[in-house]
Design an enzyme around this catalytic site. Structure first.
Site, PDB file in Angstrom:
ATOM      1  N   ASP A  13      97.541 -36.999  -7.424  1.00 26.03           N
ATOM      2  CA  ASP A  13      97.174 -36.590  -8.784  1.00 26.03           C
ATOM      3  C   ASP A  13      96.282 -35.351  -8.800  1.00 26.03           C
ATOM      4  O   ASP A  13      95.442 -35.181  -9.690  1.00 26.03           O
ATOM      5  CB  ASP A  13      96.480 -37.747  -9.529  1.00 26.03           C
ATOM      6  CG  ASP A  13      97.352 -38.983  -9.559  1.00 26.03           C
ATOM      7  OD1 ASP A  13      98.586 -38.832  -9.676  1.00 26.03           O
ATOM      8  OD2 ASP A  13      96.810 -40.100  -9.455  1.00 26.03           O
ATOM      9  N   LYS A  16      99.760 -31.358  -8.690  1.00 29.52           N
ATOM     10  CA  LYS A  16     100.900 -30.748  -7.994  1.00 29.52           C
ATOM     11  C   LYS A  16     101.990 -30.371  -8.990  1.00 29.52           C
ATOM     12  O   LYS A  16     102.652 -29.353  -8.837  1.00 29.52           O
ATOM     13  CB  LYS A  16     101.476 -31.735  -6.961  1.00 29.52           C
ATOM     14  CG  LYS A  16     100.476 -32.123  -5.881  1.00 29.52           C
ATOM     15  CD  LYS A  16     101.024 -33.179  -4.950  1.00 29.52           C
ATOM     16  CE  LYS A  16     101.211 -34.541  -5.582  1.00 29.52           C
ATOM     17  NZ  LYS A  16      99.975 -35.228  -5.979  1.00 29.52           N
ATOM     18  N   ALA A  39     105.438 -41.475  -7.880  1.00 36.68           N
ATOM     19  CA  ALA A  39     104.811 -40.221  -8.304  1.00 36.68           C
ATOM     20  C   ALA A  39     104.785 -40.121  -9.827  1.00 36.68           C
ATOM     21  O   ALA A  39     105.656 -40.669 -10.506  1.00 36.68           O
ATOM     22  CB  ALA A  39     105.600 -39.041  -7.737  1.00 36.68           C
ATOM     23  N   GLY A  40     103.767 -39.452 -10.335  1.00 36.57           N
ATOM     24  CA  GLY A  40     103.721 -39.113 -11.756  1.00 36.57           C
ATOM     25  C   GLY A  40     103.184 -37.703 -11.838  1.00 36.57           C
ATOM     26  O   GLY A  40     102.004 -37.473 -11.565  1.00 36.57           O
ATOM     27  N   HIS A  41     104.056 -36.744 -12.111  1.00 36.51           N
ATOM     28  CA  HIS A  41     103.651 -35.336 -12.127  1.00 36.51           C
ATOM     29  C   HIS A  41     103.692 -34.817 -13.557  1.00 36.51           C
ATOM     30  O   HIS A  41     104.746 -34.812 -14.194  1.00 36.51           O
ATOM     31  CB  HIS A  41     104.581 -34.510 -11.221  1.00 36.51           C
ATOM     32  CG  HIS A  41     104.442 -34.859  -9.761  1.00 36.51           C
ATOM     33  ND1 HIS A  41     105.094 -34.195  -8.774  1.00 36.51           N
ATOM     34  CD2 HIS A  41     103.688 -35.809  -9.146  1.00 36.51           C
ATOM     35  CE1 HIS A  41     104.758 -34.727  -7.590  1.00 36.51           C
ATOM     36  NE2 HIS A  41     103.909 -35.712  -7.810  1.00 36.51           N
ATOM     37  N   GLN A 224     102.531 -37.694  -3.872  1.00 43.37           N
ATOM     38  CA  GLN A 224     101.393 -38.338  -3.202  1.00 43.37           C
ATOM     39  C   GLN A 224     100.542 -37.253  -2.503  1.00 43.37           C
ATOM     40  O   GLN A 224     100.505 -36.142  -2.987  1.00 43.37           O
ATOM     41  CB  GLN A 224     101.848 -39.432  -2.226  1.00 43.37           C
ATOM     42  CG  GLN A 224     102.415 -40.664  -2.924  1.00 43.37           C
ATOM     43  CD  GLN A 224     103.845 -40.502  -3.385  1.00 43.37           C
ATOM     44  OE1 GLN A 224     104.713 -40.136  -2.608  1.00 43.37           O
ATOM     45  NE2 GLN A 224     104.128 -40.789  -4.631  1.00 43.37           N
ATOM     46  N   THR A 239     100.793 -44.647   1.219  1.00 46.86           N
ATOM     47  CA  THR A 239     102.161 -44.854   0.764  1.00 46.86           C
ATOM     48  C   THR A 239     103.061 -44.913   2.002  1.00 46.86           C
ATOM     49  O   THR A 239     102.569 -44.800   3.129  1.00 46.86           O
ATOM     50  CB  THR A 239     102.565 -43.766  -0.244  1.00 46.86           C
ATOM     51  OG1 THR A 239     103.782 -44.167  -0.885  1.00 46.86           O
ATOM     52  CG2 THR A 239     102.773 -42.400   0.423  1.00 46.86           C
ATOM     53  N   ARG A 305      91.509 -44.136 -12.609  1.00 44.66           N
ATOM     54  CA  ARG A 305      91.349 -43.604 -11.259  1.00 44.66           C
ATOM     55  C   ARG A 305      89.883 -43.682 -10.848  1.00 44.66           C
ATOM     56  O   ARG A 305      88.996 -43.474 -11.675  1.00 44.66           O
ATOM     57  CB  ARG A 305      91.819 -42.143 -11.214  1.00 44.66           C
ATOM     58  CG  ARG A 305      93.312 -41.984 -11.497  1.00 44.66           C
ATOM     59  CD  ARG A 305      93.715 -40.514 -11.614  1.00 44.66           C
ATOM     60  NE  ARG A 305      95.131 -40.356 -11.930  1.00 44.66           N
ATOM     61  CZ  ARG A 305      95.618 -39.357 -12.659  1.00 44.66           C
ATOM     62  NH1 ARG A 305      94.823 -38.431 -13.157  1.00 44.66           N
ATOM     63  NH2 ARG A 305      96.925 -39.292 -12.886  1.00 44.66           N
ATOM     64  N   LEU A 332      88.874 -27.379 -12.510  1.00 40.59           N
ATOM     65  CA  LEU A 332      87.504 -26.856 -12.405  1.00 40.59           C
ATOM     66  C   LEU A 332      86.767 -27.063 -13.724  1.00 40.59           C
ATOM     67  O   LEU A 332      85.565 -27.307 -13.751  1.00 40.59           O
ATOM     68  CB  LEU A 332      87.541 -25.367 -12.031  1.00 40.59           C
ATOM     69  CG  LEU A 332      86.211 -24.787 -11.552  1.00 40.59           C
ATOM     70  CD1 LEU A 332      85.797 -25.419 -10.209  1.00 40.59           C
ATOM     71  CD2 LEU A 332      86.267 -23.270 -11.406  1.00 40.59           C
ATOM     72  N   GLY A 413      92.677 -23.876 -11.517  1.00 40.35           N
ATOM     73  CA  GLY A 413      93.109 -24.421 -12.810  1.00 40.35           C
ATOM     74  C   GLY A 413      91.903 -24.683 -13.698  1.00 40.35           C
ATOM     75  O   GLY A 413      90.886 -25.221 -13.242  1.00 40.35           O
TER      76      GLY A 413
END
Ligand code: GDP
Ligand code: IMO
Ligand code: MG
Length: 426
Positions: A13, A16, A39-41, A224, A239, A305, A332, A413
């Site tokens: 997370d 990516k 995955a969760g993008h 991941q 994983t 998280r 950031l 970012g």
């Protein structure tokens, strides 16, 4: 940068998906090489937010060919739903290619992931319960079904029969669950899924090598991250695939000398979902502030998280493991509210100081972070797009990090949207 790998440097997370989307603008192919729908993008384009699980994040550009490589485990039902979701939202996913050698996630993998997690009780790993571990276990045990088996009903039924005999015995006798019905699985996989997946099934190894020979740009999108890597992560809290850059070769069929650049993605702090060691974890108000400001809830499972300070020991290890050539820092802007920022520069355990990741997990469990403290900038970074507009404290933070890790930061970012980043040109 003809062939570039994107690797998460922490526990996932890191952003990516956003970075892949940014770089995909100049790419011809965007390839997933491992993992599955664990995955969760997230990709945010203007007011639209896409949460992608299996389809590569480059799909949002019309000029790219998204590819699911052989190293991915594919749940065809999830893939079809995701394609339909994209198409309903005006995204053309018809260019998608899926490796015939990718393994299938089967209904018994989901079941086994759930029951084994429950069985482990307080020792559970906190998996996504998507059947990923059991699917990779079958791959390694050589009893997996592959995407190409969807094209051959006889082979599919034969392999399913072998697999189900064992899985049903385990489900019934060990876990006291009902057996799964072969006919139902055959109807669903061959009747519903196969006709929709078949047109996408491709020899992706040849496709990618022909692309290379034709001078095309290829982006390999890791899922991941380094410390969830089966071999190099915080085992067993990992994983079941290899997100490190080596996995980009095995998971696509490209060779190590085909890779030109490896970008490591790091959040400006650290998050982790699920169990396992986390030396810089903040279980206090600072950690809470990171959760709130960073919206740190899983893209995929909605779980909160865990949060903590940036860890240069982890980053040094990530650089070593994947020969990372540059680092992209994300989020950031989440640190805008902090008076003082901490960066872990070493661990202390048993009277020894570690600047590099200790190989023994027991040491990591006892590791006490040694922090450097830096002043915060206490300013809103979300509209900053140039280095000149970054406060000096933010530049110092980035400079400190590059120095600690020995690799240049090339992109930062400052918000979830495609436009919210600052490029550091070398
Ligand atoms: P991935 O799994 O590595 O692709 O990351 P996720 O998409 O699961 O989680 C990253 C989250 O942070 C997503 O909600 C992104 O939209 C968001 N994000 C990415 N980059 C930035 C950034 O620079 N600033 C902020 N505030 N959010 C970001
Ligand atoms: P992206 O690609 C964060 C974690 C799970 C669990 C462990 C094993 O979005 O960064 P699994 O279901 O893979 O067997 O679970 O790995 N995990 C992730 N954490 N981001 C991810 O993906 C993850 N994929 C798996 O929470 O701790
Ligand atoms: Mg994610």
């Amino acid at each position: 940068m003809p062939t570039t790998v994107i690797v998460g440097t922490q526990w996932g997370d890191e952003g990516k998906g956003k970075l892949t989307d940014l770089l995909a603008k100049d790419m011809d192919f965007v390839v997933r090489y491992q993992g599955g729908h664990n995955a969760g993008h997230t990709v945010v384009v203007r007011d639209d937010s896409f949460a992608l699980q299996l389809v590569p994040s480059g799909v949002l550009y019309e000029h790219t060919v998204p590819v699911i490589g052989n190293g991915v485990v594919v749940d065809p039902g999830v893939l079809i739903d995701e394609i339909e979701m994209l198409e309903a939202r005006g995204v053309d996913a018809s260019r998608l290619k899926v490796s015939g050698s990718a393994h299938l996630v089967m209904p018994y993998h989901h079941e086994l992931d759930k029951v084994t997690e429950r069985f482990l009780g307080k020792n559970s790993l906190g998996t996504t319960k998507r059947g990923i571990g059991p699917a990779y276990a079958d791959k390694a045990s050589r009893v997996g079904l592959r995407v190409q088996d969807l094209l051959d009903p006889r082979i599919f039924a034969e392999k399913l029969d072998v697999a189900l005999r064992e899985k049903n015995a385990i489900l019934a006798k060990v876990y006291n669950r009902l057996p799964l019905d072969a006919d139902e699985i055959i109807d669903r996989y061959l009747g519903t899924y196969a006709p929709k997946i078949a047109p996408m099934v491709t020899d992706t190894v040849s496709l990618l090598h022909e692309a290379l020979a034709g001078g095309k740009n290829i982006l390999l999108e890791g899922a991941q991250a380094t410390f969830l890597d089966l071999d190099h992560g915080t085992y067993p809290f990992v994983t079941s695939s290899n997100p490190c850059a080596g996995g980009a070769c095995t998971g696509t069929g490209l060779g190590p000398r085909d890779i030109d650049a490896v970008i490591g993605v790091a959040k400006a702090y650290v998050t982790r979902v699920g169990a396992g060691p986390f030396p810089t974890e903040c279980k206090d108000a600072e950690g809470e502030l990171m959760v709130d400001r960073g919206h740190e809830y899983g893209t995929n499972t909605g779980r909160r998280r865990r949060t903590g300070w940036l860890d240069a020991v982890m980053l040094r290890q990530a650089v070593r493991l994947s020969s990372i050539s540059e680092i992209a820092i994300t989020k950031l802007d989440v640190l805008d509210a902090f008076d003082t920022l901490k960066v872990c520069v070493a661990y202390e355990a048993g009277g020894v100081q570690y600047k590099h990741m200790p190989y023994h997990q027991s040491v990591l469990h006892q590791a006490v972070p040694v922090y450097a403290e830096l002043p915060g900038w206490k300013a809103d970074l979300t509209n900053v797009t140039t280095i000149a507009d970054l406060p000096s404290e933010a530049l110092d933070f980035i400079g400190f990090l590059s120095e600690q890790v020995g690799v240049n930061v090339t992109l930062v970012g400052v918000g979830p949207a495609r436009s919210q980043f600052v490029r550091f040109v070398a």
